[in-house]
Design a protein around this motif. Structure first.
Motif, short mmCIF file in Angstrom:
data_model
loop_
_atom_site.label_atom_id
_atom_site.label_comp_id
_atom_site.label_asym_id
_atom_site.label_seq_id
_atom_site.Cartn_x
_atom_site.Cartn_y
_atom_site.Cartn_z
N SER A 619 0.92 -1.24 -0.06
CA SER A 619 -0.16 0.02 -0.06
C SER A 619 1.00 1.36 -0.17
N VAL A 620 0.48 2.25 -0.74
CA VAL A 620 0.94 3.51 -0.67
C VAL A 620 0.28 4.72 -0.44
N THR A 621 -0.81 4.11 0.25
CA THR A 621 -1.80 5.15 1.06
C THR A 621 -1.81 4.88 2.40
N ARG A 622 -1.59 5.79 3.18
CA ARG A 622 -1.47 5.72 4.67
C ARG A 622 -2.66 6.27 5.35
N ARG A 623 -2.87 5.50 6.39
CA ARG A 623 -4.23 5.50 7.21
C ARG A 623 -3.72 6.55 8.31
N THR A 624 -4.48 7.64 8.63
CA THR A 624 -4.19 8.66 9.83
C THR A 624 -4.92 7.94 11.09
N ALA A 625 -4.50 8.46 12.10
CA ALA A 625 -5.14 7.86 13.31
C ALA A 625 -6.65 8.24 13.20
N GLU A 626 -7.27 9.06 12.42
CA GLU A 626 -8.58 9.15 12.38
C GLU A 626 -9.34 8.24 11.45
N GLY A 627 -8.35 7.63 10.60
CA GLY A 627 -8.83 6.69 9.56
C GLY A 627 -9.16 7.19 8.38
N ALA A 628 -8.54 8.54 8.04
CA ALA A 628 -8.54 9.12 6.91
C ALA A 628 -7.35 8.44 5.77
N ALA A 629 -7.73 8.49 4.52
CA ALA A 629 -6.64 7.92 3.63
C ALA A 629 -5.78 8.96 3.03
N VAL A 630 -4.49 8.80 3.12
CA VAL A 630 -3.43 10.09 2.81
C VAL A 630 -2.47 9.32 1.72
N ASN A 631 -2.64 9.65 0.49
CA ASN A 631 -1.63 9.08 -0.55
C ASN A 631 -0.27 9.55 -0.19
N LEU A 632 0.69 8.62 -0.47
CA LEU A 632 2.01 8.93 -0.34
C LEU A 632 2.41 10.05 -1.66
N LEU A 633 3.31 10.75 -1.24
CA LEU A 633 3.80 11.69 -2.31
C LEU A 633 4.62 10.85 -3.34
N SER A 634 4.62 11.56 -4.54
CA SER A 634 5.41 10.52 -5.65
C SER A 634 6.94 10.57 -5.09
N ARG A 635 7.36 11.88 -4.76
CA ARG A 635 8.76 11.97 -4.40
C ARG A 635 9.11 10.87 -3.33
N ASP A 636 8.19 10.49 -2.36
CA ASP A 636 8.48 9.75 -1.38
C ASP A 636 8.40 8.15 -1.69
N ILE A 637 7.65 7.87 -2.67
CA ILE A 637 7.53 6.73 -3.56
C ILE A 637 8.79 6.30 -4.03
#
Length: 998
Positions: A619-637
């Motif tokens: 997965s390159v989508t991170r879940r926050t403590a509140e459950g929201a999905a946050v995509n990793l940035l291209s530069r981080d990938i």
């Protein structure tokens, strides 16, 4: 490479990948490759000789060929040779022939891929090599004692700096090639290869690239290069580009964009050596974002520089330096530190800043790294504002598209930006995709899905029902392991990829069923069934080493912890909550390929060098403590996938996107598109603050700044700078002017709008007025001398100081002190934020955390701590990482630093136990001897505690060398007894650590 040949090479590469995956049958689509393998091979060899006719520049490829094309040609020669040497060409890959291996290695080497050339020849049988062939092989593999007279001369010339001898060897090789024409084709081919290799070596060897007219200047560094394993005889093209751009000749600021694995660590070491060897008055600092990276550099760069008589130290403990970190700082020539640790050093010794003439910022994209990024930017702005000092900056990152803007901010010019697209190993991409339903369901592998139709391929039966069907041992009926989930497919794909070499499975989250922990549980679950997939534990080497590591893991964390169970099955679990001591054990297993499967989070991308062949992105989508999905940035990938294919371990890497819905996030990286800009976390924070003030119709105030935990990184960095500026003779108006000057030197002001520049200036002004207030009250020296955060002053004075009647009482016990200190820290916003993060907002009593602290500083295992606190192991590790060794440590060490000054004002002196408490909390030990041993480099805490107990507290009065000698004698005199208590791994590592400390 010609287009038609390139297409054949792409097809052959697909076949090679499928063969390496050990699929039962190969597709008919590529039958032409087997039917005409000899024709294909002849074409590749012809292409190689065509290219070798042209001269090669030091930092360019022959005939203008792109770096990747040289690697493609080299890999293709090795691949088709394997097909030609197989017994059954359509089903099994054979061994690469000696001649083909040499040709592939020559293509790699001349094309700039020296590490891949080394890998290609590493296992070559050298028994029947001719003298010239042996010279070719030894020039590439760099043995300690070359048998070839050619290469022995070359190595001696490198060591002595005798460039004339290297030129003579090249001339001799040219003459030998001419003479070989009269002998025969085989002799000529070998001589031709040697001549081209030597000519390439003549342009990129370390002596040829390093500048200056005095070769002896570089002797210590070159000798260090030559004595490594594997040895370094030449530079990568990316390193050559930077050096030829004036990096070592100039005193200007430079910014380097170098892909992961392109040799930045060796380049940093070279810069430090050159800068510090020019003058004994110079001091350099290397800023790294993570403790793990600092720890790695301690064992590599710092260790090697110290052997070259350049006093180098690594500081990455807390924000208030320990006595050990401060001792001898005046003689340090190079300091490798995290920004917060360096701030602590500067607060404790402000004069040290005046000595710094070079600042190297590694992994510089961490300017966007939240609180770390804010601290880094403010620290750099502080250095930039010291205009009266001559100071040079080197900014390094693999993934900053707007690096010119950062270089300009740091004072560099247009010509001092060096970009390199060279990567010593290439990464290929693939994607998993489920097709069909029921009995026809299968998972296909799409190789090169971002490429054109003639360069991509889909293997429909990559994973099928057959792989997940097993016989029930009780009913003897065929059962099906459900493989519908992405998680199951991810682990199955990783298992299949083990045939190619070490595999890392990445999860954006750490905990939960969708994180790295859940992946490890899935692996364990799969391995409970006899599925038709490779088993990790059968792919590893070093059974005894694994057993030793398992003893360590079981002792520290218990047999039932998921990390221990995963290791028993041949996989490591690696994430940010795993203690540094354990991470180093696990990384060593992977580095030596004792274990070849890792399940990890972004800790993989934090600069730690591991030999990963295949990276499976769960997965390159991170879940926050509140459950929201946050995509990793291209530069981080991009930074992450740069870990696939490590120079010196493999010639290429493979990245598999397991979730087809997330391919669009990975595709820009596969297409080598520029990632997102780096604007800095400080600018992002200022923009959010600006919006908040407007929306809430609020005026900015010091109260608002100090009451908002999200702003603490900002005000702490600002305060540290202003406290240094607020000398006694400076008035309030002058301090305000200086504050606005520093604000104007931030990247935020350099990059932002007029409005954000005003707001950051207002923040600096408000904090300057707060500092002025402290100064007027006569408490400035208290803050400056303690090195603590200004915002903690009131709490320390009003709460902490009053918690005990007498802080000078030498009879106070550790338990009493712990209760007082923890009671004070528990109410602090930073600590409460750490509690919420560690326990995922679940209610927790202070007594629970106190139990963890008690066990930690008593030198107990994490298993014992979990039992004592009645907590699950993953929760204990999260609490340790986020609370015990971070939030509590940072605040308690600063609180005690303030307390020391407050007690001194009353004419008293803190009890030794109080002063020692922060170091006990940092190291997990109370004994002075144990803490000294850990400060000397012992990596295993519990054996350091046990040795310290036997040495006794008086050992701290001895010279360090005597402590090391006594500790080593204790171990050697009863090695079996120590092994019985701590296991072979711990004893072996401790003896090694003591040897290095002598």
């Amino acid at each position: 490479m010609r287009d038609s040949l390139s297409i054949w090479a792409d097809g052959a590469n697909v076949v090679h990948q499928l063969q390496r995956f050990a699929l039962p049958t190969l597709p008919l689509d590529f039958s032409y490759l087997f039917d005409r393998a000899e024709d294909y091979y002849i074409s590749l060899v012809g292409q190689l000789f065509d290219l070798l006719r042209e001269p090669t520049q030091a930092s360019q490829n022959a005939d203008g060929l792109e770096y990747g094309s040289w690697a493609k040609l080299a890999n293709s020669i090795a691949q088709v040779s394997a097909v030609l040497n197989s017994d059954d060409q359509k089903s099994e890959m054979g061994a690469v022939s000696r001649d083909s291996a040499l040709m592939a290695a020559v293509a790699f080497y001349v094309g700039g891929y020296t590490a891949s050339a080394y890998v290609t020849l590493r296992g070559l049988d050298r028994a029947a090599l001719s003298d010239v062939e042996r010279a070719c092989v030894e020039l590439i593999t760099k043995p300690d004692s070359p048998e070839s007279s050619w290469i022995s001369t070359v190595k001696n010339a490198l060591r002595s700096g005798d460039g004339a001898s290297i030129k003579k060897v090249i001339l001799d090789a040219r003459r030998d090639e001419t003479e070989a024409l009269d002998v025969g084709p085989n002799e000529w081919v070998a001589s031709h290869f040697l001549r081209r290799l030597l000519e390439s070596f003549g342009k990129k060897n370390v002596r040829a690239v390093l500048p200056g007219n005095d070769p002896s200047f570089w002797d210590a560094l070159v000798n260090s290069f030559l004595d490594r394993k594997p040895a370094v005889w030449d530079f990568f093209p990316s390193q050559v580009d930077a050096i030829e751009a004036g990096l070592l000749d100039s005193e200007q600021t430079y910014s380097l964009q170098m892909p992961t694995g392109a040799g930045k660590t060796a380049l940093i070491e070279t810069i430090l050596f050159q800068h510090l060897s020019q003058s004994s008055e110079r001091v350099a600092v290397v800023l790294v974002p993570y403790r793990s990276l600092a720890a790695e550099l301690k064992h590599s760069v710092a260790s090697r520089l110290n052997r070259m008589s350049i006093n180098t130290r690594c500081v990455y403990g807390g924000s208030v330096p320990s006595k050990d970190e401060l001792d001898g700082l005046e003689t340090a020539r190079a300091v490798i530190a995290t920004p917060e640790a360096l701030l602590g050093l500067l607060a404790a010794d402000p004069s040290f800043a005046e000595k710094i003439s070079l600042v190297i910022c590694d992994e510089g994209h961490l300017l966007d790294g939240g609180a770390r990024g804010i601290g880094l930017e403010l620290l750099l702005a502080r250095f930039l504002d010291q205009r009266q000092l001559t100071r040079r900056f080197i900014f390094i990152s693999a993934i900053v598209p707007n690096i010119e803007e950062i270089n300009s901010w740091l004072g560099g010019a247009h010509e001092t930006v060096v970009r390199s697209e060279y990567k010593p190993t290439l990464a290929e991409f693939a994607m998993l995709k489920t097709t069909g339903n029921g009995a026809s369901a299968q998972v296909q592998l799409e190789l090169h899905p971002h490429e054109s139709v003639d360069r991509s391929y889909t293997e429909k039966g990559f994973l099928s029902r057959q792989n997940f069907t097993y016989q029930n041992p009780v009913t003897r009926r065929a059962n099906l392991y459900n493989f519908d989930s992405i998680k199951t497919q991810t682990i199955a794909a990783a298992r299949r990829a083990l045939a190619m070499g070490p595999v890392a499975v990445f999860a954006a989250n750490k905990s939960g069923t969708q994180g790295a922990v859940g992946l490890a549980e899935e692996l364990i679950k799969q391995l409970a069934y006899p599925l038709d997939l490779p088993v990790p534990v059968t792919r590893m080497s070093g059974k005894t080493d694994l057993e030793d590591a398992l003893v360590f893991m079981a002792t520290e964390f218990g047999d039932d912890w998921v990390g221990t169970r995963a290791l028993a099955f041949g996989a490591i679990l690696h994430h940010g909550d795993v203690p540094q001591e354990t991470r180093e054990v696990l990384e060593d297993l992977l580095r030596r390929q004792v274990v070849t499967l890792a399940i990890c989070t972004n800790t993989l991308a934090e600069g730690v060098n591991l030999p990963i062949r295949t990276l499976v992105l769960y997965s390159v989508t991170r879940r926050t403590a509140e459950g929201a999905a946050v995509n990793l940035l291209s530069r981080d990938i991009k930074n992450l996938v740069g870990r696939a294919g490590r120079a010196g371990s493999t010639t290429k890497g493979l990245v598999i996107c397991a979730n087809p819905k997330q391919w669009e996030l990975v595709k820009p990286v596969a297409n080598q598109e520029a990632g997102e800009r780096v604007d800095g976390s400080l600018l992002s924070l200022i923009r959010k603050l600006q919006i908040y003030l407007i929306r809430e119709n609020l005026a900015l105030s010091n109260e608002l700044l100090e009451e908002s935990p999200d702003l603490h990184a900002l005000i702490d960095g600002v305060d540290a700078t202003l406290i240094e500026l607020a000398a006694e003779e400076i008035g309030d108006d002058e301090l305000l002017t200086l504050a606005r000057n520093v604000a104007s030197r931030t990247f935020t002001t350099h990059l932002g709008t007029a409005e954000t520049a005003v707001l950051i200036g207002d923040v600096f002004e408000l904090r300057s007025r707060r500092v002025a207030q402290i100064k007027a009250e006569g408490r400035l020296s208290l803050i400056r001398d303690s090195g603590a955060r200004l915002r903690l002053l009131d709490s320390a004075e009003r709460s902490l100081f009053a918690l005990r009647e007498d802080w000078t009482d030498e009879t106070a016990t550790i338990g009493e002190l712990q209760e007082s200190l923890l009671t004070w820290a528990w109410a602090l916003p930073d600590v409460q934020a750490g509690v919420a993060e560690a326990f995922k907002n679940a209610p927790v009593e202070m007594t629970t955390v106190s139990t963890l602290v008690t066990n930690w500083i008593a030198g107990e295992t994490f298993f014992a701590a979990a039992q004592a606190a009645d907590l699950e192991m993953n929760t204990v590790l999260a609490a340790h990482a986020k609370l015990v060794s971070y939030a509590l440590l940072v605040n308690i060490e600063q609180g005690i630093a303030l307390l020391q000054e407050l007690v001194a004002e009353t004419g008293g002196q803190l009890a030794p136990a109080v002063l020692a408490f922060p170091d006990s909390l940092r190291r997990g030990a109370t004994g002075a001897s144990a803490k000294l041993l850990m400060a000397l480099g012992l990596r295993h805490r519990r054996i350091a505690v046990a040795l310290g107990e036997q040495l006794g507290p008086t050992m701290e009065l001895f010279e360090r060398s005597e402590v090391v000698i006594h500790a080593r004698q204790l171990l050697e005199n009863d090695q079996d007894g120590w092994i019985e208590r701590f296991g072979r791994l711990v004893v072996r590592n401790t003896l090694s650590d003591l040897q290095k400390a002598e």
